[in-house]
Design a protein around this motif. Structure first.
Motif, short mmCIF file in Angstrom:
data_model
loop_
_atom_site.label_atom_id
_atom_site.label_comp_id
_atom_site.label_asym_id
_atom_site.label_seq_id
_atom_site.Cartn_x
_atom_site.Cartn_y
_atom_site.Cartn_z
N GLN A 65 0.83 -1.21 0.00
CA GLN A 65 0.00 0.00 0.00
C GLN A 65 0.86 1.25 0.00
O GLN A 65 0.54 2.24 -0.65
N GLN A 66 1.93 1.20 0.79
CA GLN A 66 2.79 2.38 0.95
C GLN A 66 4.23 1.88 1.05
O GLN A 66 4.72 1.61 2.14
N THR B 42 1.38 2.94 7.42
CA THR B 42 0.16 2.20 7.07
C THR B 42 -0.10 1.06 8.05
O THR B 42 -1.23 0.83 8.46
N MET C 129 -5.20 7.18 4.32
CA MET C 129 -5.40 6.71 2.96
C MET C 129 -5.56 7.89 2.00
O MET C 129 -5.06 7.87 0.87
N GLN D 169 -3.01 7.22 -0.55
CA GLN D 169 -3.68 6.59 -1.69
C GLN D 169 -5.00 7.30 -1.98
O GLN D 169 -6.08 6.72 -1.81
N LYS E 243 -7.77 5.61 -4.02
CA LYS E 243 -8.61 4.58 -3.39
C LYS E 243 -9.82 5.22 -2.71
O LYS E 243 -10.95 4.75 -2.83
N THR F 163 -9.40 -2.71 0.25
CA THR F 163 -7.96 -2.49 0.41
C THR F 163 -7.18 -2.95 -0.82
O THR F 163 -6.26 -2.26 -1.27
N GLU F 164 -7.54 -4.11 -1.32
CA GLU F 164 -6.75 -4.69 -2.42
C GLU F 164 -7.22 -4.22 -3.80
O GLU F 164 -6.39 -3.88 -4.63
N ARG G 117 -6.37 -0.55 -4.56
CA ARG G 117 -4.98 -0.22 -4.86
C ARG G 117 -4.67 -0.37 -6.35
O ARG G 117 -3.65 0.13 -6.84
N TRP H 251 -2.10 -1.01 -9.28
CA TRP H 251 -0.81 -1.33 -8.70
C TRP H 251 -0.87 -2.61 -7.87
O TRP H 251 -1.86 -2.86 -7.18
N PHE I 221 2.14 -0.07 -4.72
CA PHE I 221 1.71 1.26 -5.13
C PHE I 221 2.86 2.09 -5.70
O PHE I 221 3.89 2.29 -5.05
#
Lengths: 460, 335
Positions: free
Chosen positions: A151-152, A178, A245, A249, A252, A388-389, A392, A395, A398
């Motif tokens: 994620q990060q 995260t 987030m 992201q 998202k 969450t998945e 993203r 990616w 990410f």
């Protein structure tokens, strides 16, 4: 379907399925450890019956979590070998540590706990279940450290010669911002899941009005308190997580809100219908300013929309790529997760209130709803991971690696399809067997062994 | 010594620990329908490994994780290359793990027969597949310049690798039979002793045959060290019979264990410095150097392992000590 789609579908199915069992393992191991502690310190047989009864259900659930987890570890290499090559330097480490620190602890001491009832001193036996609880929650920490990197990404450099990502700070990896909300969120969700599991099964018995009322009234109370604590924590952590987030992201969150254009102040969508082919909003009910509040803790401030972020990413990562995930899945999974969460808050609080007013036991409708609420944590857990998945995408890590570049180049669609069918079949059959056994032993209620003689205390 | 070499050894140790421990679990599972003629006997047999099988399996999960962390390319090539074999392995392991937990939770004999079947298949298939997999590791498989496996499922099945699979199957079964001799009493123990004898001769034959085939097929004796160790492994199988005849089951168990340990030592020694041998072009071999993680990751992992592996060994050993008693017909049974 192409190999990529099948590999993604397989990952989704096997992960969501695995995560049916994991939160209950985490949350219930902790609750059973607490119950057994109460038994050891108060010496009241009631707590021993509690430990044994909920412990049995815990063990039935546990096995499923273990075996479905093996599939996931293998899958990164089987279906996502390019990912493994590119990210193994960083991603493999927490996985190996998870096995060494958590799985050994969890499985060794579960064996000791399960088979040690009449062989170990009470203190040692109690320590065993605590080590199981610590082990299972610790395993979540390490796998979430791995997932948080996706994620990060932090604590790494790209090796210019090999093109691979290499770890350059283990400390950064394990203190990833995260994971600092990710992990508490999952632990709190697990507590919630176990709470509602206990609450739901207790409600079923209370509906039967049988001689087990005392036992299950007490169980209901414990489940509701546990679930309430869990869901309150989830909501608090979830809020912090959403803000993080938006920072890391934003796409998202924009997809989860169905926010096409940036807004200031931004309203929170209750329901939005879109024409996804043209990315056009057809109908929407929004609570004014609430999204800005969620993002910034004040009722103004910009929340960026998909189009702005797309333009920014095109400048950063290159044109010719849609950088937004499936709005449909992100939007509705977010709503399902949050909706289920607030429903659980209301039910746990309401159930406790009725119990306190001594009005719960004759409210058939309420108890039926409580029984059905057993499904809510499962809905929230699954949709939470979908958001969450899927959120993203495109990616897999990410900003660094796209999912389509991570799939195994030498594994054909037919091979993945064959394994998918096999897993789906066996998972289907095992789910039936698991639910059958859980239902059977739930119905059976606590079984007294020779040392139990004392009736349940009369308390509500 | 380089960290890459250390990790090559550690991977070898993890797999060896796994086969030593899970080897007798597989053997017990394979012998379950053969030795257990009543439900009570079958429960007696399963409960010998009841507290342990799950932790034993974690050795595999740790080995897999360590492979991923220390040698990402090895992990990636192996797991994507041996795809369908691993699907079968996973299928077996899923069934087996659940079966232990489920089989005695319902009285219906059909239910129990069904899960006993799952334990049997779930033990037999991995015992065979692991041998086939490791046979392929030393024999070499087609690997392209992109480090990817270039063959298909059937390329993994040659007479040599199948013989390797048969050998691992029989040795694990023998390991399990000796284990049951140590851990049970009464009728089950007598039958386990019978199984040791029934399995010993085939084990000696197949081990000897595998040694010869390794000479022919993979030029094992071109490397005297691994060749010598492999020959010792065959001697260890022979010793099982000697100790069994002398009624020294602990030594017989040590001998089956030693067979496994020596085989793994020979295998890893033979492969080194390669981790995956390319049968199509030596230049495409994956080696400890070109398949490993960065030295930083290896350092971190080394520290973690040095700190935590001793704890694991201690508490796992303690769990075996706790449950050291034989399982008798009237022991309290969980499974």
């Amino acid at each position: 379907m192409e190999a990529l789609d099948l590999a993604r579908l397989q990952f989704a199915i096997t992960t969501v399925y695995h995560f049916f069992f994991v939160p209950l393992t985490m949350g219930l191991s902790l609750l059973v450890a607490i119950m057994q502690t109460m038994w050891v310190y108060t010496d009241r047989p009631f707590y021993k019956r509690m430990t044994k009864f909920w412990g049995k259900l815990f063990v039935i659930n546990f096995a499923m979590g273990v075996v479905t987890g093996i599939v996931l570890e293998f899958q990164f290499g089987m279906n996502w070998s390019e990912y493994a090559r590119f990210m193994g330097d960083i991603f493999g480490a927490p996985l190996a540590i998870e096995a060494l620190l958590a799985f050994f602890l969890e499985s060794t001491f579960l064996g000791i706990w399960l088979f040690g009832w009449n062989r170990l001193s009470r203190g040692v036996h109690l320590a065993a279940i605590w080590l199981v609880a610590i082990g299972s929650n610790l395993s979540a920490l390490w796998i979430l450290i791995a997932n948080s990197f996706m994620q990060q990404p932090v604590g790494y450099v790209i090796n210019e010669t090999t093109g691979r990502a290499e770890m350059d700070s283990f400390a950064d990896l394990i203190t990833n911002p995260t994971v600092q909300t990710h992990f508490p969120h999952v632990v709190a969700s697990s507590i919630t899941t176990a709470g509602f599991f206990v609450l739901g099964i207790s409600a079923w018995h209370l509906l039967r009005q049988n001689e087990l009322r005392g036992f299950f009234r007490q169980s209901f109370k414990i489940g509701a308190i546990y679930g309430l604590i869990g869901v309150l924590l989830v909501i608090g952590i979830g809020h912090a997580q959403a803000q993080h987030m938006i920072e890391t992201q934003p796409m998202k969150m924009a997809a989860a809100e169905g926010l096409l254009e940036s807004e200031d102040p931004a309203g929170l969508s209750l329901i939005t219908i879109m024409n996804l082919d043209e990315d056009k909003e057809l109908f929407s009910i929004r609570i004014p300013r609430l999204l800005s509040f969620l993002a910034h803790n004040k009722f103004e401030g910009e929340v960026r929309g998909i189009e702005d972020i797309q333009a920014e990413y095109e400048a950063t990562y290159g044109e010719g790529q849609d950088y937004s995930p499936s709005i449909f899945i992100s939007y509705w999974s977010f709503r399902a997760m949050v909706g289920a969460g607030f429903l659980m808050l209301a039910l746990a609080a309401g159930g406790l209130f009725l119990l306190w007013r001594k009005q719960l036991l004759n409210q058939t409708r309420v108890l039926q709803v409580m029984l059905l609420s057993l499904a809510l944590p499962y809905i929230a857990n699954s949709t939470g991971w979908l958001l969450t998945e899927v959120g993203r995408q495109p990616w897999i890590v990410f900003g660094e690696l796209r999912t389509e570049d991570a799939v195994s180049p030498n594994v054909s669609a037919e091979m993945i399809a064959a394994s998918l069918v096999l897993f789906a079949l066996i998972y289907g059959v095992l789910m039936l067997a698991d639910v059958y056994l859980l239902a059977k032993y739930s119905r059976l209620g606590p079984v007294d062994d020779e040392t139990d003689g004392e009736p349940a205390p009369v308390a509500a | 010594m380089d960290l890459q070499d250390l990790w090559f050894i550690l991977i070898g140790v993890l797999f060896t620990g796994f086969f030593f421990l899970e080897g007798f679990d597989y053997g017990v599972g394979i012998l379950l329908p053969v030795l257990g003629s009543s439900d009570a006997e079958r429960r007696q047999i399963i409960n010998t490994i009841g507290p342990h099988w799950d932790a034993n399996e974690v050795w595999m999960i740790t080995a897999g994780g360590a492979l991923f962390a220390a040698f990402p390319d090895w992990y990636a090539t192996l797991f994507s290359g041996f795809y369908l074999a691993l699907v079968l392995l996973l299928f077996a392991l899923i069934l087996r793990g659940v079966a232990f937990e489920f089989r005695s939770k319902e009285d219906d004999p059909r239910w129990r027969t069904l899960w006993d079947g799952a334990i049997f298949v779930g033990s037999l298939l991995p015992a065979l597949l692991w041998g086939v997999a490791f046979g392929n590791l030393i024999r070499g498989v087609p690997i392209g310049a992109d480090k990817n496996y270039a063959g298909d499922f059937f390329d993994l099945l040659s007479p040599y690798t199948l013989l390797f699979g048969l050998a691992s199957l029989i040795v694990f079964a023998l390991h399990g039979a000796v284990f049951l001799d140590l851990k049970t009493d009464g009728a089950v123990r007598r039958k386990a002793q019978g199984a040791v004898w029934a399995l010993w001769i085939p084990a000696v034959l197949v081990a000897g045959l595998l040694l010869i085939a390794s000479h022919i097929d993979v030029d094992l004796f071109d490397q005297p060290g691994p060749g010598f160790v492999a020959a010792l492994a065959v001697v260890a199988v022979l010793a099982v019979g000697y100790f069994q005849r002398a009624q020294q089951p602990i030594r017989a168990f040590a001998a089956t264990g030693l067979t496994i340990v020596l085989t793994m030592l020979a295998l890893f020694w033979f492969m080194y410095p390669n981790v995956m041998i390319s049968s199509s072009n030596v230049a495409n071999n994956l080696t400890v150097d070109n398949a490993s993680s960065s030295s930083y990751t290896l350092k971190v992992m080394t520290v973690v392992v040095l700190i935590f592996l001793p704890f694991v060994l201690v508490y796992q050993a303690w769990s075996y000590w706790t449950f050291r008693k034989r399982i008798t017909a009237d022991s309290p049974l969980e499974y």
